[in-house]
Scaffold this motif. Structure first.
Motif, PDB file in Angstrom:
ATOM      1  N   ASP A 139       0.825  -1.207   0.000  1.00  0.00           N
ATOM      2  CA  ASP A 139       0.000   0.000   0.000  1.00  0.00           C
ATOM      3  C   ASP A 139       0.860   1.259   0.000  1.00  0.00           C
ATOM      4  O   ASP A 139       0.585   2.210  -0.736  1.00  0.00           O
ATOM      5  CB  ASP A 139      -0.942   0.014   1.209  1.00  0.00           C
ATOM      6  CG  ASP A 139      -2.089  -0.978   1.066  1.00  0.00           C
ATOM      7  OD1 ASP A 139      -2.414  -1.344  -0.083  1.00  0.00           O
ATOM      8  OD2 ASP A 139      -2.644  -1.379   2.094  1.00  0.00           O
ATOM      9  N   ARG A 142       2.518   1.664  -3.443  1.00  0.00           N
ATOM     10  CA  ARG A 142       1.573   2.185  -4.432  1.00  0.00           C
ATOM     11  C   ARG A 142       1.343   3.677  -4.233  1.00  0.00           C
ATOM     12  O   ARG A 142       1.332   4.448  -5.190  1.00  0.00           O
ATOM     13  CB  ARG A 142       0.259   1.417  -4.343  1.00  0.00           C
ATOM     14  CG  ARG A 142       0.374   0.005  -4.881  1.00  0.00           C
ATOM     15  CD  ARG A 142      -0.871  -0.803  -4.642  1.00  0.00           C
ATOM     16  NE  ARG A 142      -0.740  -2.099  -5.297  1.00  0.00           N
ATOM     17  CZ  ARG A 142      -1.386  -3.177  -4.902  1.00  0.00           C
ATOM     18  NH1 ARG A 142      -2.214  -3.141  -3.866  1.00  0.00           N
ATOM     19  NH2 ARG A 142      -1.214  -4.317  -5.545  1.00  0.00           N
ATOM     20  N   SER A 143       1.171   4.091  -3.001  1.00  0.00           N
ATOM     21  CA  SER A 143       0.950   5.502  -2.699  1.00  0.00           C
ATOM     22  C   SER A 143       2.148   6.346  -3.139  1.00  0.00           C
ATOM     23  O   SER A 143       1.987   7.396  -3.765  1.00  0.00           O
ATOM     24  CB  SER A 143       0.698   5.678  -1.198  1.00  0.00           C
ATOM     25  OG  SER A 143       0.556   7.030  -0.892  1.00  0.00           O
TER      26      SER A 143
END
Length: 157
Positions: A139, A142-143
Motif C-alpha cells: 500500500d 503504491r501511494s
C-alpha cells in the motif's frame, strides 16, 4: 502522462523471490497483460527483443524495460520492486531493484518518447527512488509511486 494513466494497483508488485532478468521480464509481461497467456508470451518476447538491443537499465538500480506492441490500444505500465536486486547490464554496474515495464502501441511514437522521458526524469530523483525502496508494504509503495504526498515527520528538539 501521469503514472496513474499507465498503471493499475494490480500491476504494482513487490517480488520477493530471487530471479534473473528473464524472470523479471516474464513477471512484467504477466502484469502488463493481466496474465493473459497468449498476450504474455508476445509481450515477453517484445520486452526481450528490446533488451537484446541494449540494456534498459538507467542506473541507480532502476530499469525501464519497454516494447512497442499492438496488443493494447493504449500504453500500459507495470512496476516491480525486487527484494533481491539483479544484474540488468547497467552502465553503472548497479544491480536493479526498481523496474518500471511498459508496452506502448506501435503507432504512438511521440507518446512513447514522452513517457520514457518522464520516467527517466522521475527515477533520476534520489528521494523518489529512496521512497520506493523504503516503502514498508505494498500500500505504501503504491501511494509513493503514484506521487501522493508522504506524511511529514515532526522533529522535536
Amino acid at each position: 502522462m501521469p503514472l496513474a494513466d499507465l498503471l493499475t494497483a494490480e500491476r504494482i508488485v513487490m517480488l520477493t523471490e530471487p530471479g534473473d532478468r528473464d524472470r523479471v521480464l516474464d513477471a512484467a509481461a504477466r502484469l502488463l497483460t493481466d496474465a493473459s497467456p497468449a498476450m504474455t508470451a508476445a509481450i515477453g518476447a517484445a520486452l526481450r527483443e528490446r533488451e537484446s538491443l541494449g540494456s534498459t537499465a538507467i542506473g541507480h538500480g532502476v530499469a525501464i524495460p519497454h516494447a512497442r506492441s499492438n496488443a493494447f490500444s493504449t500504453a500500459r505500465g507495470a512496476f516491480l520492486r525486487l527484494e533481491h536486486p539483479i544484474d540488468f547490464g547497467a552502465r553503472d554496474h548497479a544491480p536493479v531493484d526498481l523496474v518500471f515495464a511498459m508496452s506502448v502501441p506501435e503507432h504512438s511514437s511521440q507518446q512513447y518518447l514522452e513517457i520514457l522521458s518522464e520516467l527517466a526524469e522521475r527515477f533520476s530523483s534520489d528521494g523518489f527512488r529512496d521512497a520506493l525502496r523504503d516503502a514498508p508494504d505494498l500500500d505504501a509503495l503504491r501511494s509513493r509511486l503514484f506521487g501522493k504526498p508522504l506524511p511529514t515527520m515532526t522533529v522535536r528538539p
